[in-house]
Design a protein around this motif. Structure first.
Motif, short mmCIF file in Angstrom:
data_model
loop_
_atom_site.label_atom_id
_atom_site.label_comp_id
_atom_site.label_asym_id
_atom_site.label_seq_id
_atom_site.Cartn_x
_atom_site.Cartn_y
_atom_site.Cartn_z
N HIS A 1 -6.27 9.95 0.13
CA HIS A 1 -6.39 8.50 -0.02
C HIS A 1 -5.86 8.10 -1.39
O HIS A 1 -6.32 8.60 -2.41
N PHE A 2 -4.87 7.20 -1.42
CA PHE A 2 -4.27 6.76 -2.68
C PHE A 2 -4.88 5.43 -3.09
O PHE A 2 -4.92 4.48 -2.28
N PRO A 3 -5.34 5.30 -4.33
CA PRO A 3 -5.97 4.05 -4.77
C PRO A 3 -4.95 2.94 -4.94
O PRO A 3 -3.78 3.19 -5.26
N ILE A 4 -5.38 1.70 -4.69
CA ILE A 4 -4.50 0.56 -4.93
C ILE A 4 -4.54 0.22 -6.41
O ILE A 4 -5.43 0.64 -7.14
N ASP A 5 -3.53 -0.56 -6.88
CA ASP A 5 -3.49 -0.87 -8.30
C ASP A 5 -4.56 -1.89 -8.67
O ASP A 5 -5.19 -2.51 -7.81
N SER A 6 -4.76 -2.08 -9.98
CA SER A 6 -5.85 -2.93 -10.48
C SER A 6 -5.69 -4.39 -10.07
O SER A 6 -6.67 -5.07 -9.79
N LEU A 7 -4.44 -4.88 -10.03
CA LEU A 7 -4.22 -6.28 -9.65
C LEU A 7 -4.61 -6.50 -8.19
O LEU A 7 -5.24 -7.50 -7.85
N LYS B 1 0.84 -1.22 0.00
CA LYS B 1 0.00 0.00 0.00
C LYS B 1 0.87 1.26 0.00
O LYS B 1 0.64 2.20 -0.78
N ILE B 2 1.89 1.27 0.87
CA ILE B 2 2.76 2.45 0.94
C ILE B 2 3.63 2.57 -0.31
O ILE B 2 3.86 3.67 -0.83
N THR B 3 4.13 1.44 -0.82
CA THR B 3 4.94 1.45 -2.05
C THR B 3 4.15 2.02 -3.21
O THR B 3 4.66 2.84 -4.00
N ASN B 4 2.89 1.62 -3.31
CA ASN B 4 2.03 2.13 -4.38
C ASN B 4 1.82 3.63 -4.22
O ASN B 4 1.84 4.39 -5.21
N MET B 5 1.65 4.07 -3.00
CA MET B 5 1.46 5.49 -2.72
C MET B 5 2.69 6.30 -3.14
O MET B 5 2.56 7.36 -3.79
N LEU B 6 3.88 5.80 -2.82
CA LEU B 6 5.11 6.50 -3.17
C LEU B 6 5.34 6.51 -4.69
O LEU B 6 5.85 7.49 -5.24
#
Length: 695
Positions: free
Chosen positions: A555-561, A530-535
């Motif tokens: 709020h940062f969205p998570i990736d599609s996978l 979650k944090i890696t995706n945000m960065l």
């Protein structure tokens, strides 16, 4: 005889290494020199002493079931699913629609072109050639793109197209080959071909997802056993590929044979492992994986390209006869590629579905479409006795397709590959952006700053004489000052370049610290992702000149996978994937830690010689204010979690202390063993005791 085969194999590998070293000296693409070397080996093999060189044969089975899964996994494993989905329209159009346009043009346009020069080749044969030659090779292209510094997004689009059009091209190849064998029966054959194409791609995606998640769970189950983790990644590529082929052989519904694409199944499974399964691996294995698969891909490509040269030099068809068809085929393929790029990218730009594709990128897409190993694999899969009505030549269909295919590959390698750098330069694609120019001088300044600090250490340790120290210090101090001055000149009057540089620097610190926190076991896998995706999202925003964060509570969205995983997991297992109190606390604590580290580093920069590089007090204050606010916000959220459960903090502190002590024990024991302070027997005894105590 078997000894000759092994001697040939290892001799070819040795020759490949020599060619690799030569390519570095000559500054020529490695794959180009490999096919040239392969061609030169044929006359050498006619000398009796070197006759063993051609004993190792590229069989279709070896290429298809051993080499191809390795090449697919190595490329797909490192593809970021979020970047792919952001560019899915351009990748999808080029990989599916573009490939079909190219195949049809080569088949239909090529038919009339060959007729025009009096060379009657049936349309189905040229369609088969079109399916073989229309897919681009990721290995050859990406190696050149990395060398010449192509933009990241352009590289990603090329890589995505190259990977996905392999499956599209192979599906089209199998369908056309079946039509040649079974015969074309008008509308019925066309409808059946379309059905097969859709089921191959759709079924391959579904099966690949299933295999990817199964193997990701298996890797999680054996976490800590490095050999098993690596073996499972090797199995996911080959087992998915072979199992898909087995299913395709026996899968029948309502009397209709259903085929799944083994290439796309392996591709999807590999992407799942790369984007989902890699977080389930032990830290050491995850870092080793890229080197492990990079080595296998290097050996595989070396053998394929050098044997491609052997195959071309040993063609059954007379080159005097094949020359004209090869030239016509090359021209047709070049035009077909242009038709599959320009109209589609123009249409995409008009729709506004993605960021616009610049015209100079389109030119490079049309020119930089190299061909490689998959085309050779498909040629070798053509039956030797394949024939088609109207074929009146002395040479076979396979010999003809092999000649025009390898001739086209040679053109892309000898002409296109050797000119890509010049084409990129002429189109201005390799030009540095304003931020890259600043980054270039800033990096030089940081390097020289580190060297000056090292010089002080060397002087204190009496490893340099006073004269040597002064000479070196004067030299590097001068280089440091020049780099700082050039950095300031590159920035000019821009108010945003320094700030964006600082933001990129801060995000790099965050990523590094986050990985260490994860490796220490302080946060769970889903928190790390979650944090890696945000960065990553913040990094992309800065590259595009956008605001890093919209608010401290964004709020940062998570990736599609990840969304897909959560959806399937909820449906299948009815599990609650919301953060538990202790997970939420660790999440906010991790964010607080990495924000705090950034604040310390930025303050350290202000008080160091690097202040000359980041010489913008307003930008520094802006960023410090942001990260201090983020840290305070996350600390407040930590406290709110604790207020709801006051006993939670004690439990978490005890759990973290236990985890830290366990890690320290393992590290200490491994160092004792590695430095031969304890024997292997003692190491095994102590390791087993430690494992029993922890469980």
């Amino acid at each position: 005889m078997n000894l000759d085969v092994f001697l040939s194999l290892f001799s070819l590998m040795l020759i490949s290494l020599a060619v690799f070293l030569l390519s570095k000296k000559l500054k020529l693409p490695y794959t180009v020199l490999l096919v040239i070397a392969g061609s030169l080996l044929v006359p050498i093999s006619h000398i009796e002493f070197f006759s063993f060189i051609t004993s190792f044969d590229l069989t279709p089975e070896l290429l298809f079931f051993v080499f191809l899964p390795i090449l697919i996994f190595e490329s797909a494993y490192n593809m970021n699913i979020r970047y792919v989905t952001e560019n899915i329209y351009s990748i999808g159009l080029l990989a599916v629609v573009g490939l079909l346009i190219s195949t049809l043009f080569i088949g239909i346009g090529g038919f009339y072109a060959f007729e025009w020069v009096g060379f009657h080749v049936p349309m189905l044969v040229l369609l088969l050639f079109g399916a073989i030659i229309s897919s681009t090779d990721p290995v050859a292209v990406l190696a050149l793109f990395k060398e010449y510094g192509a933009p990241q997004r352009l590289t990603l689009i090329f890589e995505g197209e190259s990977l996905f059009n392999d499956s599209t091209g192979f599906a089209a190849f199998l369908i056309i080959l079946e039509m040649i064998v079974e015969g074309y029966h008008g509308y019925e054959s066309a409808a059946l071909a379309l059905f097969s194409f859709v089921t191959m791609l759709g079924g391959g995606i579904v099966f690949g997802l299933m295999m990817g998640f199964i193997f990701a769970k298996l890797i999680e189950a054996v976490r800590g056993n490095e050999h098993l983790e690596i073996t499972l990644t090797l199995l996911v590529a080959h087992f998915t590929f072979i199992l898909t082929e087995v299913i395709s052989e026996h899968f029948v519904i309502a009397g209709q044979h259903i085929r799944l694409s083994s290439i796309i199944a392996t591709l999807v499974a590999s992407m799942v492992i790369g984007n989902f399964g890699r977080y389930k691996m032990s830290p050491d294995v995850e870092e080793y994986m890229e080197k492990f698969w990079g080595y296998f891909a290097f050996v595989t490509n070396s053998l394929v390209f050098i044997l491609m040269g052997l195959l071309f030099a040993d063609l059954a068809i007379d080159l005097n006869i094949a020359f004209l068809p090869i030239m016509l085929a090359i021209v047709t393929v070049v035009i077909g590629r242009a038709l599959s790029v320009y109209p589609l990218m123009w249409l995409l730009n008009k729709t506004g579905k993605e960021r616009p594709i610049p015209r100079n990128w389109m030119h490079l897409m049309a020119w930089g479409s190299l061909r490689g190993s998959l085309a050779v694999i498909m040629v070798l899969l053509i039956p030797d006795d394949l024939t088609v009505p109207g074929w009146n030549f002395k040479f076979s269909v396979k010999d003809f397709v092999a000649a025009v295919t390898i001739g086209s590959i040679y053109f892309t390698l000898l002409v296109k590959a050797t000119t890509i750098g010049k084409v990129m330069h002429a189109l201005g694609i390799d030009a540095l952006t304003d931020m890259e120019k600043v980054g270039y001088h800033k990096s030089k300044a940081q390097i020289y700053d580190k060297l000056l600090l090292k010089l002080n250490d060397l002087q204190n340790e009496h490893q340099l004489t006073p004269k040597q120290y002064e000479n070196l210090k004067q030299r590097y101090q001068s280089l440091y000052q020049i780099a700082c001055l050039e950095c300031k000149n590159a920035i000019g009057d821009s108010d945003t370049l320094i700030e964006n540089m600082l933001r990129t620097y801060a995000l790099g610190i965050e990523k590094e610290e986050l990985k260490e926190i994860f490796q220490r076991g302080e946060i769970e896998e889903k928190t790390y992702k979650k944090i890696t995706n945000m960065l990553s999202i913040q990094t992309e925003r800065i590259k595009r000149g956008q605001q890093q964060v919209k608010s401290i509570n964004e709020h940062f969205p998570i990736d599609s996978l990840e969304r897909f995983v959560l959806m399937v997991s909820r449906l299948a297992f009815w599990r609650d994937h919301s953060f538990k109190a202790e997970e939420l606390y660790r999440y906010y604590r991790a964010l607080s830690k990495i924000s705090g580290i950034v604040v310390k580093e930025l303050i350290a920069v202000e008080n160091s010689s690097l202040k000359a590089v980041f010489d913008d007090k307003a930008a520094m204050e802006t960023l410090l204010t942001l990260y201090k606010a983020l840290q305070a916000n996350n600390q407040a959220k930590m406290q709110s979690v604790i207020h709801k459960d006051e006993e939670l903090l004690n439990q978490l502190n005890e759990a973290e202390a236990t985890q830290s002590l366990t890690v320290l024990q393992e590290v200490t024991l491994n160092k004792l063993h590695k430095n031969e302070i304890i024997t292997n027997k003692l190491y095994i005894i102590l390791r087993d005791e430690l494992e029993q105590r922890n469980h």
